[in-house]
Scaffold this motif. Structure first.
Motif, PDB file in Angstrom:
ATOM      1  N   LEU A 105       5.860  -1.186 -23.646  1.00 19.69           N
ATOM      2  CA  LEU A 105       5.358  -2.343 -22.897  1.00 19.69           C
ATOM      3  C   LEU A 105       4.949  -1.953 -21.484  1.00 19.69           C
ATOM      4  N   TRP A 106       5.706  -1.053 -20.868  1.00 16.32           N
ATOM      5  CA  TRP A 106       5.319  -0.576 -19.536  1.00 16.32           C
ATOM      6  C   TRP A 106       3.972   0.128 -19.586  1.00 16.32           C
ATOM      7  N   VAL A 107       3.779   0.980 -20.590  1.00 13.10           N
ATOM      8  CA  VAL A 107       2.522   1.717 -20.716  1.00 13.10           C
ATOM      9  C   VAL A 107       1.377   0.754 -21.035  1.00 13.10           C
ATOM     10  N   ARG A 108       1.647  -0.206 -21.896  1.00 16.96           N
ATOM     11  CA  ARG A 108       0.599  -1.170 -22.259  1.00 16.96           C
ATOM     12  C   ARG A 108       0.201  -2.037 -21.063  1.00 16.96           C
ATOM     13  N   SER A 109       1.143  -2.306 -20.169  1.00 16.76           N
ATOM     14  CA  SER A 109       0.832  -3.144 -19.014  1.00 16.76           C
ATOM     15  C   SER A 109      -0.129  -2.455 -18.054  1.00 16.76           C
ATOM     16  N   ILE A 110      -0.217  -1.137 -18.108  1.00 18.00           N
ATOM     17  CA  ILE A 110      -1.157  -0.419 -17.245  1.00 18.00           C
ATOM     18  C   ILE A 110      -2.591  -0.805 -17.583  1.00 18.00           C
ATOM     19  N   PHE A 111      -2.862  -1.051 -18.843  1.00 23.38           N
ATOM     20  CA  PHE A 111      -4.218  -1.352 -19.299  1.00 23.38           C
ATOM     21  C   PHE A 111      -4.518  -2.849 -19.346  1.00 23.38           C
ATOM     22  N   GLU A 112      -3.570  -3.678 -18.967  1.00 24.75           N
ATOM     23  CA  GLU A 112      -3.758  -5.137 -19.001  1.00 24.75           C
ATOM     24  C   GLU A 112      -4.555  -5.574 -17.780  1.00 24.75           C
ATOM     25  N   LYS A 113      -5.540  -6.432 -18.004  1.00 22.44           N
ATOM     26  CA  LYS A 113      -6.402  -6.886 -16.916  1.00 22.44           C
ATOM     27  C   LYS A 113      -5.865  -8.139 -16.218  1.00 22.44           C
ATOM     28  N   THR A 114      -5.199  -9.010 -16.951  1.00 21.49           N
ATOM     29  CA  THR A 114      -4.693 -10.248 -16.386  1.00 21.49           C
ATOM     30  C   THR A 114      -3.382  -9.978 -15.644  1.00 21.49           C
ATOM     31  N   PRO A 115      -3.304 -10.321 -14.349  1.00 16.40           N
ATOM     32  CA  PRO A 115      -2.103  -9.993 -13.574  1.00 16.40           C
ATOM     33  C   PRO A 115      -0.824 -10.651 -14.104  1.00 16.40           C
ATOM     34  N   LEU A 116      -0.905 -11.887 -14.545  1.00 18.09           N
ATOM     35  CA  LEU A 116       0.287 -12.559 -15.042  1.00 18.09           C
ATOM     36  C   LEU A 116       0.795 -11.932 -16.333  1.00 18.09           C
ATOM     37  N   ARG A 117      -0.106 -11.575 -17.221  1.00 17.19           N
ATOM     38  CA  ARG A 117       0.308 -10.897 -18.461  1.00 17.19           C
ATOM     39  C   ARG A 117       0.879  -9.520 -18.156  1.00 17.19           C
ATOM     40  N   ARG A 118       0.302  -8.826 -17.177  1.00 22.47           N
ATOM     41  CA  ARG A 118       0.816  -7.519 -16.773  1.00 22.47           C
ATOM     42  C   ARG A 118       2.245  -7.656 -16.241  1.00 22.47           C
ATOM     43  N   LEU A 119       2.464  -8.654 -15.399  1.00 25.28           N
ATOM     44  CA  LEU A 119       3.791  -8.890 -14.842  1.00 25.28           C
ATOM     45  C   LEU A 119       4.805  -9.219 -15.934  1.00 25.28           C
ATOM     46  N   ARG A 120       4.421 -10.048 -16.884  1.00 30.66           N
ATOM     47  CA  ARG A 120       5.329 -10.413 -17.960  1.00 30.66           C
ATOM     48  C   ARG A 120       5.629  -9.231 -18.876  1.00 30.66           C
ATOM     49  N   GLN A 121       4.639  -8.366 -19.120  1.00 21.71           N
ATOM     50  CA  GLN A 121       4.893  -7.176 -19.939  1.00 21.71           C
ATOM     51  C   GLN A 121       5.830  -6.210 -19.233  1.00 21.71           C
ATOM     52  N   VAL A 122       5.661  -6.044 -17.931  1.00 27.14           N
ATOM     53  CA  VAL A 122       6.561  -5.177 -17.171  1.00 27.14           C
ATOM     54  C   VAL A 122       7.975  -5.750 -17.191  1.00 27.14           C
ATOM     55  N   ASP A 123       8.102  -7.056 -17.036  1.00 27.59           N
ATOM     56  CA  ASP A 123       9.429  -7.679 -17.048  1.00 27.59           C
ATOM     57  C   ASP A 123      10.091  -7.559 -18.415  1.00 27.59           C
ATOM     58  N   CYS A 124       9.346  -7.774 -19.476  1.00 25.60           N
ATOM     59  CA  CYS A 124       9.914  -7.617 -20.822  1.00 25.60           C
ATOM     60  C   CYS A 124      10.336  -6.168 -21.054  1.00 25.60           C
ATOM     61  N   GLY A 125       9.524  -5.231 -20.619  1.00 23.72           N
ATOM     62  CA  GLY A 125       9.880  -3.826 -20.737  1.00 23.72           C
ATOM     63  C   GLY A 125      11.120  -3.487 -19.925  1.00 23.72           C
ATOM     64  N   THR A 126      11.247  -4.055 -18.743  1.00 22.64           N
ATOM     65  CA  THR A 126      12.420  -3.825 -17.901  1.00 22.64           C
ATOM     66  C   THR A 126      13.680  -4.327 -18.584  1.00 22.64           C
ATOM     67  N   VAL A 127      13.620  -5.516 -19.149  1.00 22.75           N
ATOM     68  CA  VAL A 127      14.784  -6.066 -19.848  1.00 22.75           C
ATOM     69  C   VAL A 127      15.176  -5.165 -21.005  1.00 22.75           C
ATOM     70  N   LEU A 128      14.201  -4.729 -21.788  1.00 19.92           N
ATOM     71  CA  LEU A 128      14.511  -3.883 -22.941  1.00 19.92           C
ATOM     72  C   LEU A 128      15.059  -2.513 -22.538  1.00 19.92           C
ATOM     73  N   VAL A 129      14.470  -1.887 -21.533  1.00 17.58           N
ATOM     74  CA  VAL A 129      14.908  -0.548 -21.129  1.00 17.58           C
ATOM     75  C   VAL A 129      16.318  -0.586 -20.546  1.00 17.58           C
ATOM     76  N   PHE A 130      16.571  -1.495 -19.625  1.00 21.46           N
ATOM     77  CA  PHE A 130      17.887  -1.514 -18.991  1.00 21.46           C
ATOM     78  C   PHE A 130      18.972  -2.068 -19.920  1.00 21.46           C
TER      79      PHE A 130
END
Length: 96
Positions: A23-48
Motif C-alpha cells: 500500500l505504501w508503494v502503491r500510494s506513490i503512484f496515486e494522483k488523488t491526495p486524499l486516496r494517497r493519504l488513506r493508502q499510507v494510513d492503511c499501510g501504516t496500520v498494517l505494518v506496525f
C-alpha cells in the motif's frame, strides 16, 4: 509439519507486512491526495500491527530496538486510525 500459534502469528505478520508495504508503494503512484493519504494510513496500520504481532510470537527477550518499536507502534497505529476516521466519507444527510 505442524502449525502452532507462533507459526500462525509469524505468517500473519508477514502477510500484513507485505500488504502494508504494498500500500505504501502503491500510494506513490496515486494522483488523488486524499486516496494517497488513506493508502499510507492503511499501510501504516498494517505494518506496525504486524510488528506488534511478531513480538507476541517471539520467544527470545526483546532488545532495545524491539522495545522502542513496541512503545512507538501503538502510537502510529492510533494516529493512522484517527486520521482514517477523519477522512472517511461524511454521512449521507450531513450536507443538507
Amino acid at each position: 509439519m505442524t502449525f502452532d500459534a507462533h507459526t500462525l502469528a509469524f505468517g500473519l505478520s508477514l502477510v500484513g507486512l507485505a500488504v502494508g508495504v504494498g500500500l505504501w508503494v502503491r500510494s506513490i503512484f496515486e494522483k488523488t491526495p486524499l486516496r494517497r493519504l488513506r493508502q499510507v494510513d492503511c499501510g501504516t496500520v498494517l505494518v506496525f500491527s504486524s510488528i506488534l504481532l511478531r513480538f507476541v510470537g517471539q520467544t527470545k527477550p526483546l532488545g532495545i530496538i524491539e522495545w522502542a518499536l513496541a512503545l512507538i507502534s501503538p502510537l502510529f497505529v492510533a494516529a493512522a486510525l484517527w486520521r482514517l476516521s477523519r477522512t472517511a466519507c461524511p454521512p449521507s444527510g450531513a450536507g443538507r
